[in-house]
Design a protein around this motif. Structure first.
Motif, short mmCIF file in Angstrom:
data_model
loop_
_atom_site.label_atom_id
_atom_site.label_comp_id
_atom_site.label_asym_id
_atom_site.label_seq_id
_atom_site.Cartn_x
_atom_site.Cartn_y
_atom_site.Cartn_z
N GLN A 263 -2.06 -3.02 88.73
CA GLN A 263 -1.20 -3.05 89.92
C GLN A 263 -1.82 -3.90 91.02
OE1 GLN A 263 -1.22 1.18 90.38
NE2 GLN A 263 0.91 1.40 89.67
N LYS A 264 -3.13 -3.78 91.19
CA LYS A 264 -3.83 -4.56 92.21
C LYS A 264 -3.75 -6.05 91.88
CE LYS A 264 -6.96 -5.20 95.57
NZ LYS A 264 -6.52 -6.35 96.32
N ALA B 168 -1.42 -7.56 90.13
CA ALA B 168 -0.04 -8.00 90.35
C ALA B 168 0.23 -8.17 91.85
CB ALA B 168 0.94 -7.00 89.74
N TYR B 169 -0.28 -7.26 92.66
CA TYR B 169 -0.11 -7.37 94.11
C TYR B 169 -0.81 -8.63 94.64
CZ TYR B 169 -0.78 -6.63 99.06
OH TYR B 169 -0.82 -6.80 100.42
N ASP B 170 -2.04 -8.87 94.20
CA ASP B 170 -2.79 -10.05 94.64
C ASP B 170 -2.08 -11.34 94.24
OD1 ASP B 170 -4.68 -8.37 95.73
OD2 ASP B 170 -6.16 -8.68 94.14
N CYS B 171 -1.52 -11.36 93.03
CA CYS B 171 -0.80 -12.53 92.55
C CYS B 171 0.44 -12.77 93.41
CB CYS B 171 -0.42 -12.34 91.09
SG CYS B 171 0.46 -13.75 90.38
N ALA B 172 1.19 -11.73 93.68
CA ALA B 172 2.40 -11.86 94.51
C ALA B 172 2.05 -12.33 95.91
CB ALA B 172 3.15 -10.52 94.56
N ALA B 173 0.96 -11.78 96.47
CA ALA B 173 0.53 -12.20 97.81
C ALA B 173 0.14 -13.67 97.83
CB ALA B 173 -0.64 -11.33 98.28
N SER C 149 -7.87 -17.08 95.55
CA SER C 149 -7.36 -16.02 94.66
C SER C 149 -8.27 -15.76 93.48
CB SER C 149 -5.96 -16.38 94.15
OG SER C 149 -5.06 -16.49 95.23
#
Length: 142
Positions: A12-13, A15-20, A49
């Motif tokens: 989840q982290k 995926a969140y970092d990728c989206a950000a 990133s």
């Protein structure tokens, strides 16, 4: 006594970092007015990133047998790789990239198939890297 639940949120982290990172890239690209600004923004966001020391984009000129780096992003003071470089110094790398393969190298000195490229990377101060080829019409362009 103490009771608790442990949950792994690594996925989840990530995926969140990728989206950000993608949102940040979208914002920066909307303000860009040149290819150089696009490459610089992408290099910076990718570098941050992935938490790497350097990131950038190279344009390949097959006719001149060169590639040009401009605006490579650096996390700390180190020698820039900006400029025009001869493809002849990196035959193993170029061969793999021309096939469309992403190249992930932890240590170029011991990577099978890149023995002929070691001195070229040493001159640039590079030991490990990830390269993702850009092909147009079957030709390596970046």
């Amino acid at each position: 006594r103490m009771y608790g639940i442990v949950s792994d949120i690594t996925g989840q982290k990530g995926a969140y970092d990728c989206a950000a990172a993608l949102l940040k890239l979208g914002d920066r690209l909307s303000d860009a007015t040149s290819i150089e600004e696009v490459a610089k923004a992408a290099g910076e966001i990718l570098g941050e990133s992935l938490a790497v020391g350097r990131a950038g984009y190279a344009v390949v000129d097959a006719a001149a047998e060169t590639f040009t780096l401009d605006g490579n992003w650096l996390t700390r003071p180190m020698a820039s790789m900006n400029g025009v470089h001869a493809i002849a110094h990196f035959p193993g790398t170029i061969s793999r990239l021309r096939s469309g393969s992403t190249l992930i190298v932890k240590d170029v000195r011991s990577f099978r198939g890149l023995e002929s490229d070691v001195n070229g990377y040493r001159r640039l101060g590079v030991r490990s890297f990830v390269k993702v080829p850009l092909l147009r019409g079957g030709e390596l362009v970046g």
